[in-house]
Design an enzyme around this catalytic site. Structure first.
Site, PDB file in Angstrom:
ATOM      1  N   CYS A 134       0.821  -1.104  -0.070  1.00  0.00           N
ATOM      2  CA  CYS A 134       0.140   0.055   0.188  1.00  0.00           C
ATOM      3  C   CYS A 134       0.820   1.326   0.132  1.00  0.00           C
ATOM      4  O   CYS A 134       0.795   2.371  -0.803  1.00  0.00           O
ATOM      5  CB  CYS A 134      -0.930  -0.018   1.279  1.00  0.00           C
TER       6      CYS A 134
ATOM      7  N   HIS B  74      -2.338   1.238   6.797  1.00  0.00           N
ATOM      8  CA  HIS B  74      -2.812   1.348   5.204  1.00  0.00           C
ATOM      9  C   HIS B  74      -2.462   2.724   4.970  1.00  0.00           C
ATOM     10  O   HIS B  74      -2.793   3.624   5.793  1.00  0.00           O
ATOM     11  CB  HIS B  74      -4.235   0.780   5.364  1.00  0.00           C
TER      12      HIS B  74
ATOM     13  N   ASN C 290      -5.674   2.010  -4.322  1.00  0.00           N
ATOM     14  CA  ASN C 290      -4.755   1.624  -3.420  1.00  0.00           C
ATOM     15  C   ASN C 290      -4.325   0.284  -3.543  1.00  0.00           C
ATOM     16  O   ASN C 290      -5.139  -0.453  -4.274  1.00  0.00           O
ATOM     17  CB  ASN C 290      -5.216   1.650  -1.989  1.00  0.00           C
TER      18      ASN C 290
END
Length: 253
Positions: free
Chosen positions: A168, A214, A226
């Site tokens: 990510c 994240h 993402n």
């Protein structure tokens, strides 16, 4: 004189007894001889042929009204010879070998198909990597958001930060690097980069959404671009992908 007479009388009596004994013995002998002779005549020799006892013992002739207690109706199972058993075993062995061969052919076919699919997928990814999206000439948040969406379907690799595979924060780092902006490869560090945005209502395309677990690039309408996980790869999702709260950071206007 009396003595002499007495002796003579005794001898005479003895002679009479002896004579009587001699007379009786032949009679007994004759009687005995007659019994023996009669016994021999009661068992005369014979030349009559004997019946075939073996044929009589194996005879299958049965009277119609014979009653054998139901034994004639018994269902006696049939036994197989060793040759028949061997033939059946060989037939079963051949059938098992054929089934195994068919299963192996199917497995080989599946493996070939899977290999072909994997090779095609790998070739497709390689082709995609050699023809990366063109970086927009504009250097603003909207251009970053638009550029980020061009990587949809790229693979997720933990710790990676290139189109061949990224996580990510590695994805966010790579996209911004194409615009000349260096970001740390850490979602928690990216959560402190740039300028804070108060709420999602004020967020603009190109902003970074990040927390300790994240990071993503905001593309508008509550959606982010993402790198999600190995199974989903790099894709568009809602902000619900974040567990818990997150920071909104603006790098470019």
């Amino acid at each position: 004189m009396k003595s002499t007479k007495r002796i003579v009388s005794m001898f005479s009596a003895a002679a009479i007894v002896c004579a009587a004994f001699v007379a009786v013995v032949p009679v007994a002998t004759a009687a005995s001889s007659g019994a023996v002779t009669a016994s021999e005549r009661s068992f005369p020799a014979t030349t009559a042929g004997r019946r075939n006892l073996l044929n009589e013992a194996t005879s299958t002739e049965v009277e119609e009204d014979s009653n054998w207690g139901g034994i004639e109706t018994l269902d006696v199972p049939k036994t197989k010879s060793q040759a028949e058993k061997d033939a059946e075993a060989e037939q079963e062995r051949q059938a098992a070998a054929q089934r195994q061969a068919a299963a192996q052919r199917q497995a080989d076919s599946s493996a070939t198909t899977s290999s072909s699919t994997t090779s095609s997928s790998a070739a497709s990814r390689s082709s995609t990597r050699t023809s990366l999206p063109e970086v927009p000439s504009s250097k603003n948040g909207s251009a970053i958001a638009e550029y980020a969406t061009k990587f949809q379907g790229y693979p997720y690799v933990s710790g990676g930060n290139t189109p061949s595979g990224w996580d990510c924060s590695g994805f966010v780092q790579y996209v911004f690097s194409q615009f000349g902006i260096n970001l740390p490869h850490s979602s928690s560090s990216q959560a402190m980069a740039g300028v804070a945005v108060a709420s999602l209502d004020q967020a603009q395309p190109g902003d970074i959404l990040a927390n300790s677990s994240h990071a993503a690039i905001y593309i508008g309408n509550g959606m982010v671009m993402n790198a999600m996980n190995p199974s989903q790869g790099t894709n568009i999702s809602s902000t619900a992908v974040f567990s818990g709260s997150y920071s909104i950071r603006r790098i470019l206007e």
